[in-house]
Design a protein around this motif. Sequence first.
Motif, PDB file in Angstrom:
ATOM      1  N   GLN A   1      32.279  51.274  12.182  1.00  0.00           N
ATOM      2  CA  GLN A   1      32.105  52.716  12.335  1.00  0.00           C
ATOM      3  C   GLN A   1      31.924  53.385  10.971  1.00  0.00           C
ATOM      4  OE1 GLN A   1      35.471  54.768  13.989  1.00  0.00           O
ATOM      5  NE2 GLN A   1      34.299  56.571  14.574  1.00  0.00           N
ATOM      6  N   HIS A   2      32.668  52.945   9.984  1.00  0.00           N
ATOM      7  CA  HIS A   2      32.499  53.486   8.635  1.00  0.00           C
ATOM      8  C   HIS A   2      31.125  53.128   8.071  1.00  0.00           C
ATOM      9  CE1 HIS A   2      36.440  55.212   7.419  1.00  0.00           C
ATOM     10  NE2 HIS A   2      36.888  54.475   8.423  1.00  0.00           N
ATOM     11  N   ALA A   3      30.631  51.935   8.385  1.00  0.00           N
ATOM     12  CA  ALA A   3      29.289  51.565   7.931  1.00  0.00           C
ATOM     13  C   ALA A   3      28.226  52.463   8.575  1.00  0.00           C
ATOM     14  CB  ALA A   3      29.015  50.096   8.248  1.00  0.00           C
ATOM     15  N   LEU A   4      28.410  52.776   9.852  1.00  0.00           N
ATOM     16  CA  LEU A   4      27.475  53.689  10.506  1.00  0.00           C
ATOM     17  C   LEU A   4      27.561  55.092   9.904  1.00  0.00           C
ATOM     18  CD1 LEU A   4      27.962  52.578  14.218  1.00  0.00           C
ATOM     19  CD2 LEU A   4      25.941  52.204  12.802  1.00  0.00           C
ATOM     20  N   ARG A   5      28.740  55.488   9.486  1.00  0.00           N
ATOM     21  CA  ARG A   5      28.871  56.801   8.830  1.00  0.00           C
ATOM     22  C   ARG A   5      28.077  56.842   7.528  1.00  0.00           C
ATOM     23  NH1 ARG A   5      30.771  59.360   4.761  1.00  0.00           N
ATOM     24  NH2 ARG A   5      31.363  57.375   3.827  1.00  0.00           N
ATOM     25  N   ARG A   6      28.145  55.751   6.764  1.00  0.00           N
ATOM     26  CA  ARG A   6      27.363  55.710   5.525  1.00  0.00           C
ATOM     27  C   ARG A   6      25.872  55.750   5.824  1.00  0.00           C
ATOM     28  NH1 ARG A   6      31.430  51.909   4.263  1.00  0.00           N
ATOM     29  NH2 ARG A   6      30.023  50.175   4.786  1.00  0.00           N
ATOM     30  N   TRP A   7      25.459  55.086   6.913  1.00  0.00           N
ATOM     31  CA  TRP A   7      24.045  55.138   7.291  1.00  0.00           C
ATOM     32  C   TRP A   7      23.635  56.554   7.672  1.00  0.00           C
ATOM     33  CZ3 TRP A   7      22.659  56.515  12.334  1.00  0.00           C
ATOM     34  CH2 TRP A   7      21.295  56.478  12.609  1.00  0.00           C
ATOM     35  N   ALA A   8      24.476  57.293   8.360  1.00  0.00           N
ATOM     36  CA  ALA A   8      24.127  58.634   8.839  1.00  0.00           C
ATOM     37  C   ALA A   8      24.023  59.647   7.720  1.00  0.00           C
ATOM     38  CB  ALA A   8      25.167  59.102   9.871  1.00  0.00           C
ATOM     39  N   VAL A   9      24.511  59.324   6.518  1.00  0.00           N
ATOM     40  CA  VAL A   9      24.393  60.257   5.396  1.00  0.00           C
ATOM     41  C   VAL A   9      22.941  60.486   5.022  1.00  0.00           C
ATOM     42  CG1 VAL A   9      25.030  60.577   2.949  1.00  0.00           C
ATOM     43  CG2 VAL A   9      26.706  59.706   4.558  1.00  0.00           C
ATOM     44  N   ARG A  10      22.046  59.618   5.469  1.00  0.00           N
ATOM     45  CA  ARG A  10      20.629  59.822   5.182  1.00  0.00           C
ATOM     46  C   ARG A  10      20.090  61.085   5.848  1.00  0.00           C
ATOM     47  NH1 ARG A  10      16.530  58.145   8.299  1.00  0.00           N
ATOM     48  NH2 ARG A  10      15.547  57.132   6.516  1.00  0.00           N
ATOM     49  N   TYR A  11      20.770  61.588   6.878  1.00  0.00           N
ATOM     50  CA  TYR A  11      20.306  62.788   7.580  1.00  0.00           C
ATOM     51  C   TYR A  11      20.940  64.065   7.029  1.00  0.00           C
ATOM     52  CZ  TYR A  11      18.476  59.441  10.940  1.00  0.00           C
ATOM     53  OH  TYR A  11      17.784  58.401  11.533  1.00  0.00           O
ATOM     54  N   CYS A  12      22.174  63.983   6.561  1.00  0.00           N
ATOM     55  CA  CYS A  12      22.845  65.154   6.003  1.00  0.00           C
ATOM     56  C   CYS A  12      24.083  64.683   5.247  1.00  0.00           C
ATOM     57  CB  CYS A  12      23.243  66.142   7.103  1.00  0.00           C
ATOM     58  SG  CYS A  12      24.526  65.520   8.218  1.00  0.00           S
ATOM     59  N   PRO A  13      24.571  65.477   4.300  1.00  0.00           N
ATOM     60  CA  PRO A  13      25.748  65.037   3.531  1.00  0.00           C
ATOM     61  C   PRO A  13      27.070  65.192   4.264  1.00  0.00           C
ATOM     62  CG  PRO A  13      24.978  67.160   2.742  1.00  0.00           C
ATOM     63  CD  PRO A  13      23.987  66.718   3.778  1.00  0.00           C
TER      64      PRO A  13
ATOM     65  N   HIS B   1      37.361  57.039  17.677  1.00  0.00           N
ATOM     66  CA  HIS B   1      37.167  55.669  17.213  1.00  0.00           C
ATOM     67  C   HIS B   1      35.800  55.120  17.573  1.00  0.00           C
ATOM     68  CE1 HIS B   1      38.439  55.280  21.408  1.00  0.00           C
ATOM     69  NE2 HIS B   1      37.804  54.130  21.422  1.00  0.00           N
ATOM     70  N   ASP B   2      34.943  55.955  18.161  1.00  0.00           N
ATOM     71  CA  ASP B   2      33.647  55.439  18.621  1.00  0.00           C
ATOM     72  C   ASP B   2      32.523  56.454  18.468  1.00  0.00           C
ATOM     73  OD1 ASP B   2      34.475  57.250  20.493  1.00  0.00           O
ATOM     74  OD2 ASP B   2      34.322  55.899  22.222  1.00  0.00           O
ATOM     75  N   GLY B   3      32.606  57.305  17.480  1.00  0.00           N
ATOM     76  CA  GLY B   3      31.552  58.305  17.336  1.00  0.00           C
ATOM     77  C   GLY B   3      31.461  58.875  15.936  1.00  0.00           C
ATOM     78  N   LEU B   4      30.406  59.669  15.730  1.00  0.00           N
ATOM     79  CA  LEU B   4      30.179  60.371  14.472  1.00  0.00           C
ATOM     80  C   LEU B   4      29.832  61.816  14.781  1.00  0.00           C
ATOM     81  CD1 LEU B   4      27.863  57.790  12.620  1.00  0.00           C
ATOM     82  CD2 LEU B   4      30.331  58.053  12.341  1.00  0.00           C
ATOM     83  N   VAL B   5      30.082  62.687  13.819  1.00  0.00           N
ATOM     84  CA  VAL B   5      29.707  64.095  13.943  1.00  0.00           C
ATOM     85  C   VAL B   5      29.015  64.493  12.643  1.00  0.00           C
ATOM     86  CG1 VAL B   5      32.018  64.808  13.185  1.00  0.00           C
ATOM     87  CG2 VAL B   5      30.537  66.432  14.363  1.00  0.00           C
ATOM     88  N   LEU B   6      27.854  65.157  12.770  1.00  0.00           N
ATOM     89  CA  LEU B   6      27.034  65.520  11.629  1.00  0.00           C
ATOM     90  C   LEU B   6      26.749  67.014  11.651  1.00  0.00           C
ATOM     91  CD1 LEU B   6      25.990  62.590  12.895  1.00  0.00           C
ATOM     92  CD2 LEU B   6      24.303  62.772  11.077  1.00  0.00           C
ATOM     93  N   ASP B   7      26.903  67.659  10.526  1.00  0.00           N
ATOM     94  CA  ASP B   7      26.528  69.067  10.372  1.00  0.00           C
ATOM     95  C   ASP B   7      25.149  69.093   9.726  1.00  0.00           C
ATOM     96  OD1 ASP B   7      26.212  71.751   9.834  1.00  0.00           O
ATOM     97  OD2 ASP B   7      28.314  72.053   9.277  1.00  0.00           O
ATOM     98  N   ILE B   8      24.096  69.284  10.550  1.00  0.00           N
ATOM     99  CA  ILE B   8      22.707  69.217  10.063  1.00  0.00           C
ATOM    100  C   ILE B   8      22.162  70.606   9.758  1.00  0.00           C
ATOM    101  CG2 ILE B   8      22.286  67.082  11.323  1.00  0.00           C
ATOM    102  CD1 ILE B   8      20.678  68.817  13.346  1.00  0.00           C
ATOM    103  N   THR B   9      23.041  71.579   9.565  1.00  0.00           N
ATOM    104  CA  THR B   9      22.593  72.936   9.276  1.00  0.00           C
ATOM    105  C   THR B   9      21.715  72.946   8.022  1.00  0.00           C
ATOM    106  OG1 THR B   9      24.646  73.787  10.214  1.00  0.00           O
ATOM    107  CG2 THR B   9      23.344  75.293   8.866  1.00  0.00           C
ATOM    108  N   GLY B  10      20.494  73.393   8.161  1.00  0.00           N
ATOM    109  CA  GLY B  10      19.585  73.509   7.030  1.00  0.00           C
ATOM    110  C   GLY B  10      18.920  72.231   6.593  1.00  0.00           C
ATOM    111  N   THR B  11      19.087  71.116   7.333  1.00  0.00           N
ATOM    112  CA  THR B  11      18.468  69.853   6.925  1.00  0.00           C
ATOM    113  C   THR B  11      17.450  69.338   7.934  1.00  0.00           C
ATOM    114  OG1 THR B  11      20.229  68.530   7.959  1.00  0.00           O
ATOM    115  CG2 THR B  11      20.553  69.201   5.672  1.00  0.00           C
ATOM    116  N   ALA B  12      17.406  69.900   9.132  1.00  0.00           N
ATOM    117  CA  ALA B  12      16.507  69.370  10.162  1.00  0.00           C
ATOM    118  C   ALA B  12      15.044  69.491   9.750  1.00  0.00           C
ATOM    119  CB  ALA B  12      16.748  70.077  11.488  1.00  0.00           C
TER     120      ALA B  12
END
Length: 494
Positions: A86-98, A105-116
């Motif tokens: 899950q932590h590895a997937l979090r590092r991968w998701a940083v490519r979309y927003c910081p 234990h089974d998900g991620l949440v991303l704040d994509i405000t201003g990056t879409a």
Amino acid sequence: MFDGIQRRVVSIWFPRLASDRVLRMRPLEGPFALTLTQSNTNRIYCLNTAAERLGLSAGMPFSDARAFCPDLQSRPADPLADRRFQHALRRWAVRYCPWVGLEDHDGLVLDITGTAHLFGGEATLLMDMRQRLSRAGITARIGLGDSRGAAWALAHHGEGSAPIGAALEALQDLPVTALRLEEKTVTALGRLGLRTINDLASAARAPLTRRFGPSLLMRLDQALGQQPEQITPLKDPPHYGVRMTLPEPIGIKSDVMEGTSRLLTQLCEKLKARETGARILSLTLRRVDQDSQQVELRLARPMRDASRILPLFERGIGDVDAGYGIDQMRLEAVQVEPMAVQQISHVSAGHKDQLDDLITRIGTRIGLENVQRFLAADSHIPERSYQIAAAAFSTPDSAWSTIRPRPLHIFPPNPLMGTHAAPTPPKRFRWRRMSFSTARASGPERIAPEWWLEAGGWHTGVRDYWCVETRQGRRLWLFFTPQSPSWYVQGEFA
């Protein structure tokens, strides 16, 4: 709102995170499940799509699952490995927003405000997420909304996008479980006829607050964007690496050592700032032909003293083939460990440092695991009174302490020849084809077996140990077994 920009949040749910992780490494066909022991019962922890189609579900006893599906393949679950994944997937998701955080234990949440807009819009961004995760063999459900609660509800119960400012319209038909409520609260709401989010939003708020407390309506307001809910991104682990690009290629050993010295100084400053020390260092030397040479240094103790570490690199750098020259040097602390803050004192610890450096030098030649030491063990049984451990990965906790003296050499018991069955040491005996005469004897010391342990030692009877000095000059450690009268020698004093 951030400077006039509407906040947009993405929630990614991995319903089969654990099984997808295992099947990515070892693909299998047919029904598959991971099992975990809970409350003394082996239960299904996670399963793939094929197993779900057969009616199996997470939480059911594994024995029942095998009765329904004899072809079910299984493996034990590893929640720690799932967490790392899950932590590895979090590092991968940083490519979309910081701003990326973990969701349960089974998900991620991303704040994509201003990056879409960097990906061509929200629809293109979500499509790119789905395609990349699908190619990686990871099942994912994605929700997008103005708030974290709305995105979570859509990912878990709708998988879609809520238009800007229209959270209630997108969520109104979803069940109240989409508000992240406790099971007992959901059951109580169902008895009142409040089964959807729209039913809950249309009901009077005061009676609900009196009956369920403020948490129920807070969850509703968070999903509708009327209550703030922060996303806490995880910090990336510190990176202990420094690099130097040279204007002119070098190849002389002294020049490489000088460059390594400068890199070590920078790296040790980073280590000191975080109160850590390096255990494994990797020096990468890039040649002008783009080939690379690596020098790895494994230390006996965590260190961050550049002046002590530099000489330890000398042997490895001397074996490097510089070719037509080295134009780049990179030094990285591959493994680090915390170092306790030390009290400054006039008493020097130089002897201990010298021993650690010696262990490191020998370890670079034969391997650190082959430099071993004896450690005291908490046992009165001679065979278990010590243990052998790698010197680089162990520390003597205390001095050897025994009530009675122990011989320097301990070996498996050897029977004595020509002895009597009396409990006192024999006056004459033969051992290893040599004849001995007893001059003095002290004892006995009775030792009983550690019957609660299975490995090593003996399990029945007792032994009476004697220290016997012979006229021939040998000092032996003998013992007598009363249960089956016999004499043995098990050690020799210096």
